[in-house]
Design an enzyme around this catalytic site. Structure first.
Site, PDB file in Angstrom:
ATOM      1  N   GLU A  16       2.892  -5.472   5.210  1.00  0.00           N
ATOM      2  CA  GLU A  16       2.150  -4.588   4.315  1.00  0.00           C
ATOM      3  C   GLU A  16       2.358  -5.130   2.910  1.00  0.00           C
ATOM      4  O   GLU A  16       3.456  -5.024   2.351  1.00  0.00           O
ATOM      5  CB  GLU A  16       2.672  -3.147   4.428  1.00  0.00           C
ATOM      6  CG  GLU A  16       2.322  -2.528   5.776  1.00  0.00           C
ATOM      7  CD  GLU A  16       2.832  -1.107   5.947  1.00  0.00           C
ATOM      8  OE1 GLU A  16       2.762  -0.603   7.066  1.00  0.00           O
ATOM      9  OE2 GLU A  16       3.306  -0.524   4.956  1.00  0.00           O
TER      10      GLU A  16
ATOM     11  N   GLU B  60      -2.471  -8.389  -8.990  1.00  0.00           N
ATOM     12  CA  GLU B  60      -1.796  -7.091  -8.858  1.00  0.00           C
ATOM     13  C   GLU B  60      -0.784  -6.932  -9.995  1.00  0.00           C
ATOM     14  O   GLU B  60       0.182  -7.689 -10.083  1.00  0.00           O
ATOM     15  CB  GLU B  60      -1.077  -7.011  -7.506  1.00  0.00           C
ATOM     16  CG  GLU B  60      -0.521  -5.633  -7.242  1.00  0.00           C
ATOM     17  CD  GLU B  60       0.302  -5.550  -5.962  1.00  0.00           C
ATOM     18  OE1 GLU B  60       1.108  -6.460  -5.702  1.00  0.00           O
ATOM     19  OE2 GLU B  60       0.143  -4.557  -5.236  1.00  0.00           O
TER      20      GLU B  60
ATOM     21  N   CYS C 217       1.092   0.455  -3.793  1.00  0.00           N
ATOM     22  CA  CYS C 217       0.262  -0.594  -3.189  1.00  0.00           C
ATOM     23  C   CYS C 217      -1.192  -0.141  -3.067  1.00  0.00           C
ATOM     24  O   CYS C 217      -2.101  -0.944  -3.162  1.00  0.00           O
ATOM     25  CB  CYS C 217       0.806  -0.999  -1.842  1.00  0.00           C
ATOM     26  SG  CYS C 217       0.945   0.382  -0.700  1.00  0.00           S
TER      27      CYS C 217
ATOM     28  N   LYS D 220      17.063  -4.598   5.466  1.00  0.00           N
ATOM     29  CA  LYS D 220      17.445  -5.207   4.180  1.00  0.00           C
ATOM     30  C   LYS D 220      16.606  -4.518   3.098  1.00  0.00           C
ATOM     31  O   LYS D 220      15.439  -4.844   2.897  1.00  0.00           O
ATOM     32  CB  LYS D 220      17.168  -6.713   4.227  1.00  0.00           C
ATOM     33  CG  LYS D 220      18.049  -7.565   3.321  1.00  0.00           C
ATOM     34  CD  LYS D 220      17.962  -7.233   1.859  1.00  0.00           C
ATOM     35  CE  LYS D 220      16.725  -7.808   1.187  1.00  0.00           C
ATOM     36  NZ  LYS D 220      16.577  -7.349  -0.223  1.00  0.00           N
TER      37      LYS D 220
HETATM   38  P1  NAD Z   1       9.006  -8.283  -3.073  1.00  0.00           P
HETATM   39  O1  NAD Z   1       8.143  -9.050  -2.143  1.00  0.00           O
HETATM   40  O2  NAD Z   1       9.505  -8.942  -4.288  1.00  0.00           O
HETATM   41  O3  NAD Z   1      10.317  -7.750  -2.314  1.00  0.00           O
HETATM   42  C1  NAD Z   1      10.235  -6.961  -1.159  1.00  0.00           C
HETATM   43  C2  NAD Z   1      11.471  -7.194  -0.324  1.00  0.00           C
HETATM   44  O4  NAD Z   1      11.479  -8.538   0.130  1.00  0.00           O
HETATM   45  C3  NAD Z   1      12.790  -6.984  -1.062  1.00  0.00           C
HETATM   46  O5  NAD Z   1      13.707  -6.349  -0.204  1.00  0.00           O
HETATM   47  C4  NAD Z   1      13.221  -8.405  -1.361  1.00  0.00           C
HETATM   48  O6  NAD Z   1      14.617  -8.554  -1.505  1.00  0.00           O
HETATM   49  C5  NAD Z   1      12.738  -9.126  -0.136  1.00  0.00           C
HETATM   50  N1  NAD Z   1      12.538 -10.578  -0.291  1.00  0.00           N
HETATM   51  C6  NAD Z   1      12.210 -11.260  -1.417  1.00  0.00           C
HETATM   52  N2  NAD Z   1      12.130 -12.580  -1.152  1.00  0.00           N
HETATM   53  C7  NAD Z   1      12.405 -12.735   0.176  1.00  0.00           C
HETATM   54  C8  NAD Z   1      12.488 -13.860   1.038  1.00  0.00           C
HETATM   55  N3  NAD Z   1      12.259 -15.106   0.611  1.00  0.00           N
HETATM   56  N4  NAD Z   1      12.796 -13.654   2.339  1.00  0.00           N
HETATM   57  C9  NAD Z   1      13.001 -12.401   2.808  1.00  0.00           C
HETATM   58  N5  NAD Z   1      12.971 -11.301   2.027  1.00  0.00           N
HETATM   59  C10 NAD Z   1      12.663 -11.462   0.721  1.00  0.00           C
HETATM   60  O7  NAD Z   1       8.210  -6.954  -3.396  1.00  0.00           O
HETATM   61  P2  NAD Z   1       8.630  -5.805  -4.424  1.00  0.00           P
HETATM   62  O8  NAD Z   1       8.424  -6.326  -5.797  1.00  0.00           O
HETATM   63  O9  NAD Z   1       9.945  -5.248  -4.018  1.00  0.00           O
HETATM   64  O10 NAD Z   1       7.536  -4.681  -4.095  1.00  0.00           O
HETATM   65  C11 NAD Z   1       6.291  -4.611  -4.684  1.00  0.00           C
HETATM   66  C12 NAD Z   1       5.233  -5.176  -3.758  1.00  0.00           C
HETATM   67  O11 NAD Z   1       5.223  -4.444  -2.531  1.00  0.00           O
HETATM   68  C13 NAD Z   1       3.826  -5.043  -4.314  1.00  0.00           C
HETATM   69  O12 NAD Z   1       3.125  -6.226  -4.103  1.00  0.00           O
HETATM   70  C14 NAD Z   1       3.224  -3.917  -3.490  1.00  0.00           C
HETATM   71  O13 NAD Z   1       1.824  -3.917  -3.400  1.00  0.00           O
HETATM   72  C15 NAD Z   1       3.878  -4.135  -2.180  1.00  0.00           C
HETATM   73  N6  NAD Z   1       3.826  -2.924  -1.364  1.00  0.00           N
HETATM   74  C16 NAD Z   1       2.922  -2.880  -0.333  1.00  0.00           C
HETATM   75  C17 NAD Z   1       2.797  -1.730   0.445  1.00  0.00           C
HETATM   76  C18 NAD Z   1       1.793  -1.670   1.557  1.00  0.00           C
HETATM   77  O14 NAD Z   1       1.880  -0.755   2.376  1.00  0.00           O
HETATM   78  N7  NAD Z   1       0.842  -2.587   1.647  1.00  0.00           N
HETATM   79  C19 NAD Z   1       3.607  -0.627   0.182  1.00  0.00           C
HETATM   80  C20 NAD Z   1       4.507  -0.696  -0.885  1.00  0.00           C
HETATM   81  C21 NAD Z   1       4.615  -1.859  -1.641  1.00  0.00           C
END
Ligand code: NAD
Length: 513
Positions: free
Chosen positions: A272, A407, A306, A197
């Site tokens: 992550e 963040e 991240c 997804k």
């Molecule tokens: P997000 O958590 O908003 O969304 C990530 C994914 O989760 C999307 O596909 C979204 O549709 C899905 N999602 C949202 N709510 C959900 C739910 N209730 N159930 C299941 N899936 C759900 O994150 P974002 O804004 O897309 O990405 C940015 C974040 O990702 C930042 O916090 C960043 O630090 C983190 N990130 C971490 C790493 C790492 O390796 N630690 C790498 C890249 C990004």
């Protein structure tokens, strides 16, 4: 920042990207389930827009629980044959995927830049890294099941690893192609099937990856891609009983939601999550390199990274010089069209994200930090249509401020002074996150001593973030659960089974005699 006329390469990239965009606009993006492109059962779609101009790129199928169910069924049915395929054959197929990614690397990079606003200079490398992820795990297919032998006098115990089953991968929007390969390649190498997804703000290259996997000969149902929103498609995936585990990359708050959602079906999770990573610059640091590293690790990938060092903790003796030098760099960063190879910072992913980043610029000033440079929306000429924010540096900040604790996930650096090693450690560890840290010092003993007391999953000493795929990647505290990379990935995608073989007629307690 620069508003110079576009370079010839930029004009060429723009023309190529617009041609790809026109093709996508005609075709749209659909789910990929059981080896076929399909619409949502509901018929619903949403639009993905380019951060360059906020105009739609194409309609995208909006999946919900019904589509996830179809995909999960397909993944379950494909699982036994994929699990039992000789490892050599899985290896061949994954190398084929890597070949095709390399062949289409330019297209992947152009579409990624268009869809996410990430500069092409970084996305070209990210596409190649996607191929490297597949190659790395292809070469591990044949050792994925390896285990230990734990003999006693009476038994030979040995362990083997078995793929856990169909897994869900949920990915974010910041570097979507690379991160999708980072999750899908080890899952396939382990013998798992996948329902992916992707993030709703950047679905384009995930659809391209599904196409490539199919083209490479990955059997139908082994990887299924369902587009849609987190609250609907994402949630349904985490709740689906056929899905054994969820590999998730995204925000910490979403990770908590996924733990709750997956509780009923006892999902194994790999997270992550977010970070508020410190760069710690000691008085004996090589200042030139520390400035280079820190500037790179906050402003590359638009700060939507991240592992960005969004906090710089700087020894007071270097503080004024450091602030002056990073501010000067920030002022000179080339912000502009992400398709221009000279661009260093592109537009942020979405107007909502711009609003979030700008709100922190206000919060920082209200909290009493000094905004030394940047932080304003850029609206000259063509930039007006896009989500451009000038790289920002806050000085005179304190660790309790929200700009030091939360963040922001944008091009905003918060610089905080410290007086000694103990204070630096307290500041570094004084956040809820624990993903990465960067330590700048010439003192070897201090480097070892300090790093081991940092509450983070990964530390780079006198370097920016340079990945080596066998090493563990992941965070402590609110930054994650589990590690990726090398054999660590198989700990997640596989179950370890112990088999005890009796070596002779050892006494068995006799009941009922
Ligand atoms: P997000 O958590 O908003 O969304 C990530 C994914 O989760 C999307 O596909 C979204 O549709 C899905 N999602 C949202 N709510 C959900 C739910 N209730 N159930 C299941 N899936 C759900 O994150 P974002 O804004 O897309 O990405 C940015 C974040 O990702 C930042 O916090 C960043 O630090 C983190 N990130 C971490 C790493 C790492 O390796 N630690 C790498 C890249 C990004």
């Amino acid at each position: 920042m620069s508003t110079a006329p576009p370079s010839p390469e930029a004009v060429e990239n723009r023309a190529k990207a617009e041609a790809l965009r026109a093709r996508l606009a005609q075709r749209g993006i659909r789910h990929f389930i059981r080896g076929q492109e399909v619409d949502s059962v509901s018929g619903q779609t949403f639009e993905t827009c380019s951060p360059v101009d906020n105009r739609p790129i194409c309609p995208v199928a909006a999946g919900d629980a019904q589509d996830i169910h179809r995909a999960a069924q397909a993944a379950r049915e494909a699982f036994p044959a994929w699990r039992d395929l000789p490892a050599r054959e899985r290896k061949r197929l994954l190398h084929r995927v890597a070949d095709l990614i390399q062949e289409r690397a330019e297209e992947i990079a152009l579409l990624e830049s268009l869809d996410t606003g990430q500069p092409i200079r970084f996305m070209s490398k990210a596409a190649i890294r996607g191929a490297a992820n597949f190659r790395f795990f292809a070469d591990r297919c044949e050792s994925a099941r390896d285990g230990l032998s734990l003999p006693t006098e009476q038994f030979l115990n040995y362990t083997v690893r078995q793929p856990i089953g169909p897994v869900g991968a949920i990915t974010p929007w910041n570097t979507p192609f690379m991160l999708s390969t980072w999750k899908i390649a080890p899952a396939l190498a382990a013998g798992c099937t996948v329902v992916h997804k992707p993030a709703e703000w950047s679905p384009v290259t995930a659809a391209l990856l599904a196409e490539i996997l199919h083209q490479a000969g990955i059997p139908a149902g082994v990887v299924n891609t369902v587009h849609g929103f987190g609250e609907t498609a994402g949630r349904a995936l985490t709740e689906h009983p056929e899905i054994r585990a969820i590999a998730f990359v995204g925000e910490s708050a979403t990770g908590s939601a996924i733990l709750r959602q997956g509780a009923e079906t006892l999902k194994r999770v790999h997270f992550e999550l977010g970070g508020k990573n410190p760069a710690v610059i000691f008085e004996d640091a090589d200042l030139d390199r520390a400035v280079d590293g820190t500037v790179f690790m906050i402003f590359s990938l638009n700060g939507e990274r991240c592992t960005s060092n969004s906090r710089a903790l700087v020894h007071r003796s270097l503080y004024p010089a450091f602030v002056e030098r990073v501010a000067e760099r920030a002022r000179n960063i080339r912000v502009g069209d992400p398709l221009d190879p000279t661009t260093e910072v592109g537009p942020l992913i979405h107007p909502d994200h711009v609003a979030k980043v700008l709100s922190y610029i206000q919060i920082g000033q209200q909290e009493g930090a000094t905004l030394v440079v940047g932080g304003q929306r850029l609206q000259e000429g063509a930039l007006a249509q896009g989500n451009y924010v000038a790289p920002a540096v806050f000085a005179d900040a304190a660790n309790h401020m929200r700009i030091a604790q939360e963040e922001i996930f944008g091009p905003v650096l918060t610089v905080i002074p410290f007086d000694d090693e103990e204070e630096a450690l307290a500041l570094a560890n004084g956040v809820k996150y624990g993903l990465a840290a960067y330590v700048w010092t010439q003192d070897v003993a201090r480097a070892h001593r300090f790093c081991q007391r940092l509450e983070v999953g990964m530390v780079w000493v006198n370097s920016h973030n340079v990945r080596h795929l066998p090493t563990p990647f992941g965070g402590m505290k609110a930054s994650g659960i589990g590690r990726d990379g090398g054999d660590y990935s198989f700990d997640f995608y596989m179950e370890t089974q112990n088999i005890a073989i009796a070596l002779g007629p050892h006494p068995i307690p006799r009941l009922g005699t």
